[in-house]
Design an enzyme around this catalytic site. Structure first.
Site, PDB file in Angstrom:
ATOM      1  N   LYS A   2      -0.390  -3.332  19.120  1.00  0.00           N
ATOM      2  CA  LYS A   2       0.906  -2.941  18.597  1.00  0.00           C
ATOM      3  C   LYS A   2       2.035  -3.165  19.605  1.00  0.00           C
ATOM      4  O   LYS A   2       3.041  -3.810  19.292  1.00  0.00           O
ATOM      5  CB  LYS A   2       0.810  -1.470  18.217  1.00  0.00           C
ATOM      6  CG  LYS A   2       2.088  -0.833  17.841  1.00  0.00           C
ATOM      7  CD  LYS A   2       1.904   0.673  17.821  1.00  0.00           C
ATOM      8  CE  LYS A   2       1.761   1.187  19.246  1.00  0.00           C
ATOM      9  NZ  LYS A   2       2.100   2.614  19.376  1.00  0.00           N
ATOM     10  N   THR A   3       1.834  -2.653  20.813  1.00  0.00           N
ATOM     11  CA  THR A   3       2.881  -2.785  21.817  1.00  0.00           C
ATOM     12  C   THR A   3       3.090  -4.251  22.175  1.00  0.00           C
ATOM     13  O   THR A   3       4.214  -4.710  22.378  1.00  0.00           O
ATOM     14  CB  THR A   3       2.525  -1.980  23.082  1.00  0.00           C
ATOM     15  OG1 THR A   3       2.162  -0.665  22.690  1.00  0.00           O
ATOM     16  CG2 THR A   3       3.691  -1.916  24.031  1.00  0.00           C
ATOM     17  N   ASP A  15       9.107   2.139  17.412  1.00  0.00           N
ATOM     18  CA  ASP A  15       7.679   2.327  17.653  1.00  0.00           C
ATOM     19  C   ASP A  15       7.229   3.627  16.973  1.00  0.00           C
ATOM     20  O   ASP A  15       8.043   4.522  16.762  1.00  0.00           O
ATOM     21  CB  ASP A  15       7.462   2.412  19.166  1.00  0.00           C
ATOM     22  CG  ASP A  15       6.002   2.336  19.546  1.00  0.00           C
ATOM     23  OD1 ASP A  15       5.201   1.879  18.708  1.00  0.00           O
ATOM     24  OD2 ASP A  15       5.666   2.715  20.677  1.00  0.00           O
ATOM     25  N   GLU A  16       5.957   3.743  16.656  1.00  0.00           N
ATOM     26  CA  GLU A  16       5.412   4.975  16.055  1.00  0.00           C
ATOM     27  C   GLU A  16       6.274   5.452  14.895  1.00  0.00           C
ATOM     28  O   GLU A  16       6.645   6.624  14.808  1.00  0.00           O
ATOM     29  CB  GLU A  16       5.325   6.088  17.112  1.00  0.00           C
ATOM     30  CG  GLU A  16       4.560   5.726  18.358  1.00  0.00           C
ATOM     31  CD  GLU A  16       3.053   5.840  18.205  1.00  0.00           C
ATOM     32  OE1 GLU A  16       2.564   5.921  17.053  1.00  0.00           O
ATOM     33  OE2 GLU A  16       2.361   5.826  19.231  1.00  0.00           O
ATOM     34  N   GLN A  44      -2.383   7.241  11.611  1.00  0.00           N
ATOM     35  CA  GLN A  44      -2.286   7.972  12.878  1.00  0.00           C
ATOM     36  C   GLN A  44      -1.127   8.949  12.888  1.00  0.00           C
ATOM     37  O   GLN A  44      -0.654   9.364  13.944  1.00  0.00           O
ATOM     38  CB  GLN A  44      -2.145   6.992  14.051  1.00  0.00           C
ATOM     39  CG  GLN A  44      -3.409   6.197  14.307  1.00  0.00           C
ATOM     40  CD  GLN A  44      -3.322   5.407  15.591  1.00  0.00           C
ATOM     41  OE1 GLN A  44      -3.372   5.947  16.684  1.00  0.00           O
ATOM     42  NE2 GLN A  44      -3.180   4.095  15.463  1.00  0.00           N
ATOM     43  N   ARG A  92     -10.244   6.171  20.044  1.00  0.00           N
ATOM     44  CA  ARG A  92      -9.920   6.106  21.478  1.00  0.00           C
ATOM     45  C   ARG A  92     -11.070   5.460  22.248  1.00  0.00           C
ATOM     46  O   ARG A  92     -10.904   5.018  23.382  1.00  0.00           O
ATOM     47  CB  ARG A  92      -9.676   7.499  22.084  1.00  0.00           C
ATOM     48  CG  ARG A  92      -8.522   8.297  21.540  1.00  0.00           C
ATOM     49  CD  ARG A  92      -7.251   7.524  21.475  1.00  0.00           C
ATOM     50  NE  ARG A  92      -7.052   6.954  20.145  1.00  0.00           N
ATOM     51  CZ  ARG A  92      -6.171   6.011  19.869  1.00  0.00           C
ATOM     52  NH1 ARG A  92      -5.413   5.527  20.817  1.00  0.00           N
ATOM     53  NH2 ARG A  92      -6.052   5.535  18.640  1.00  0.00           N
TER      54      ARG A  92
END
Length: 736
Positions: A34-35, A224-225, A255, A608
């Site tokens: 994503k980043t 973002d997010e 998420q 994770r």
DNA sequence: GTTAAGGCATTTTTT
DNA sequence: ATGCCTTAAC
């Protein structure tokens, strides 16, 4: 240049990065890069579409994410200076950017130039004072509830005048608190976190010229997010984008774990509607976890009804199965985890820091900590109290704030009698009353009261010396470097002495923290020419948690809540306390939406893990002082059995039914937690919690089984010898 | 102004 | 059980 930007991207990533400027929604699964997409998208806009960094605004939720984005941008585009320097790009948190706007346009925003940011703790204190002024009963209307209410209203973009109380006494009360609180903030030049956003949103609405200026400047917005945005943040973005700018929103509905504090998943759908046409890209290829781990994550999240739909996959192999360990109690769980980490790091040549233990609630860290200390395994707990939230730091900051702005009542109240200088509650109450009557700050009220001889000689003296202290400090700091200012304030205010005199380790730690504050001042790098470094430092402290401190480089096992694990990854992950009532938490059970959020949290936890996931569950757990017998979390039961491997031996577990009397509790069910057939043959006549005698070690209690057949072992806690593992075949234990 | 004693709640967290 | 906060007594 362009080639590096588009290199090594998969098809979906490439599409998201290289599309024409447009409104886009990138649904980015966990570990899908994503980043990377965000950063490469920015670089591509600049290098292929001719955007100037100046025209780009990138928004995140945490300072950490903003920092990471900045670093990766300069890594990709080079850190060169000049008109196209990445430094001229605005990259920051919603709050940081809103703060920057308000600082630049304080007049239009109706704020004093030196307005202060109120953190949650300051806010609570202020509301308490509002309660006193309104003569409200805090047992009937808890202050926390009012704080929650005010924050919630602001998050929704609502002011007191928007609240229609009708005949609802609760609403009526809350509205009046909100109103009085706003006035108090106004008087003191104070702005809380939600206010930063709301105020900057209103700033634009009330000043069309200003809005136009920013709309013309920021031609491309990236968020973002996105699933974590609340109503004001969404409105803020919408207003800023207008119909001139494009937005790239990156998020993952699976998420979304912050609904409880106002985040709105619906913003994703709303976005598709409001910013139509929106190009939607799904990033579903995962580069983090093995296939087994992903299958488990997918299986769990599929139980949620309200999803946009996304399924992670990987090129990677199946990897290891997921271990499921049924612990006897939380101590056993902790003991097992320590043991596994030791073995795992050795076997895979990994560091302690590659291992993480994730849990639902902070209280769970205690048992873990004890086991880690006992075994001498280094650990680090994330979260907990932040540096700038510590009492001694807040005290020192309050002095600094008073030097910047002596109308800051929150700071005033904090230190007027800290360290104690003989100014009691009565005196302070009088000052407060004075301030209220005259609609002025407490500092002004205090000065007025002194000159009118309102107080006894003793109180007057004490008060005078306080005013003098602030005046002297203020005069003496001119031209001093920031750390010298901090040093001087800590010393002359008496804070240092005060904490030094505190007994025990506590005082020592506080003194060290104060020294750390001076240190933070030394390394502080002021960005804004227009502000004094002191002012900037104080603002910064409120917006910055001050974590990411020293220990970062220690090789320690990481312990944190599932919430704070979001965005991180570890080769070995333990999900501890996978029990009904704890996770999903019992507070979330009655509401469907809450339960789905818990499930998303579980999804976050599972994803994770890179190489190995170990799920732990304790049959008995001490919570709030009494023993609880919880069943295995439904989330674990949602994982297909062929992905799981039970670590604990399969034996029928029967324990003496001695409720209460035995610290080992009682049997609740038989067999494995997943309900598969048990196998008692390996442990004839023995059960957990049973008393046994060994001819050398004496009497003890069975706390654990492991292995089968000839390698079957039991762990026994001997009364005099401590805990030992014994191979059953040789130990010749005698049941008592 | 400091300390001892009882009451009470106790998911999750950033800014 | 524990910690945090308010209240009561030194």
């Amino acid at each position: 240049m362009q080639t590096t930007i588009l290199n090594n991207l998969n098809e979906a990533q490439l599409q998201a990065v290289s599309s024409e400027p447009e409104n886009q929604l990138v649904l980015a699964g966990a570990g899908s890069g994503k980043t990377r997409v965000l950063v490469h998208r920015i670089a591509f806009l600049i290098q292929a579409h001719g955007y100037s960094p100046h025209q780009i605004l990138a928004v995140t939720f945490t300072n950490k994410a903003a920092k990471e984005m900045r670093e990766r941008l300069s890594g990709l585009m080079g850190d060169y200076d000049g008109p196209f320097s990445a430094r001229s790009m605005w990259v920051g948190t919603f709050h940081g950017i809103a703060h920057r706007l308000l600082k630049a346009h304080w007049q239009e925003a109706g704020l004093p130039q030196n307005f202060q940011i109120l953190d949650t703790d300051d806010q609570l204190r202020l509301i308490k004072r509002v309660y006193q002024a309104l003569n409200l009963d805090d047992s009937r209307w808890p202050v926390k509830q009012a704080q929650w209410f005010i924050g919630g209203q602001k998050d929704e973009g609502l002011r007191p005048q928007h609240i229609v109380e009708g005949r609802d006494p609760f609403l009526a009360t809350m509205k009046s608190v909100y109103q009085a609180y706003e006035e108090a903030c106004e008087r003191g030049g104070l702005v809380d976190f939600a206010e930063l956003l709301l105020r900057s949103h209103e700033l634009w609405l009330k000043n069309p010229d200003l809005l136009r200026h920013y709309q013309q400047r920021f031609r491309y917005l990236l968020v973002d997010e996105f699933q974590d945005t609340n109503a004001v943040q969404y409105a803020w973005l919408r207003v800023l984008a207008g119909n001139v700018s494009h937005i790239t929103a990156v998020g993952d509905d699976d998420q979304s774990i912050y609904g409880w504090r106002g985040a709105k998943i619906e913003n994703i759908q709303q976005f598709e509607h409001d910013f139509s046409p929106v190009a939607v890209t799904r990033l579903e290829q995962n580069y983090r976890s093995s296939a087994n781990i992903l299958s488990a994550a997918n299986a769990v999240i599929q139980h949620n009804a309200e999803r946009l739909g996304k399924s992670l996959w990987t090129d990677d192999g199946d990897g290891e199965l997921i271990d499921l360990y049924t612990a006897f109690n939380e101590q056993d769980e902790a003991r097992y985890i320590v043991e596994r980490i030791k073995a795992f790091t050795e076997e895979h040549k990994l560091n302690n820091r590659d291992c993480a233990i994730l849990y639902r609630s902070n209280a769970q860290s205690r048992a873990l900590e004890e086991a880690f200390i006992r075994e001498g395994l280094p650990y680090r707990i994330y979260g907990g109290q932040r540096f700038y939230e510590r009492l001694e730091i807040k005290n020192a900051l309050a002095y600094l704030r008073l030097l910047v702005n002596r109308f800051d009542d929150a700071a005033f109240e904090r230190v007027i009698n800290t360290p104690t200088r003989g100014i009691g509650a009565k005196t302070i109450e009088t000052v407060r009353l004075f301030a209220r009557e005259q609609g002025c700050s407490m500092f002004e009220a205090l000065q007025g009261a002194i000159s009118h001889q309102v107080f006894s000689a003793r109180a007057t003296n004490a008060l005078k010396s306080f005013v003098e202290l602030i005046d002297t400090l203020k005069d003496s700091i001119d031209g001093l470097a920031l750390e010298e200012v901090a040093e001087r304030v800590i010393r002359q205010s008496g804070l240092l002495d005060y904490h030094q005199k505190e007994k025990g380790e506590k005082g020592q730690a506080r003194v060290e923290n104060l020294q750390e504050l001076v240190n933070a001042c030394r390394v502080f790098d002021p960005q804004d020419e227009g502000l004094s470094p002191l002012q900037e430092f104080v603002d910064n402290a409120a917006l910055d948690a001050g974590d990411a401190q020293a220990d970062e480089f220690d090789d320690a096992v990481q312990m944190m809540t599932l919430h704070s694990a979001k965005g991180l990854e570890f080769p070995l992950v333990f999900l501890a306390g996978m029990e009904e009532g704890l996770f999903p938490h019992k507070m979330s059970l009655d509401e469907h939406g809450r339960l789905e959020e818990e499930r998303r949290l579980c999804y976050v936890g599972i994803t994770r893990a890179m190489k190995k996931l170990v799920i732990c569950f304790a049959e008995s757990r001490r919570m709030h002082g009494n023993e609880n017998f919880n069943s295995l979390s439904r989330f674990v039961r949602e994982i297909p059995q062929d992905l799981l491997q039970e670590v604990r031996i399969k034996s029928t577990i029967t324990r003496p039914a001695s409720y209460g009397s035995s610290r080992h509790g009682a049997a609740r069910y038989s067999g494995s937690p997943l309900g598969s057939q048990s196998n008692v043959e390996d442990y004839p006549g023995l059960c957990l919690g049973q008393q046994v005698r060994h001819k050398v070690f004496g009497e003890g209690t069975i706390v654990q089984f492991e292995g089968q057949g000839g390698s079957a072992r039991v762990q026994v806690n001997f009364d005099s010898e401590g805990s030992k593992w014994l191979v059953l075949q040789y130990a010749k234990l005698q049941a008592l």
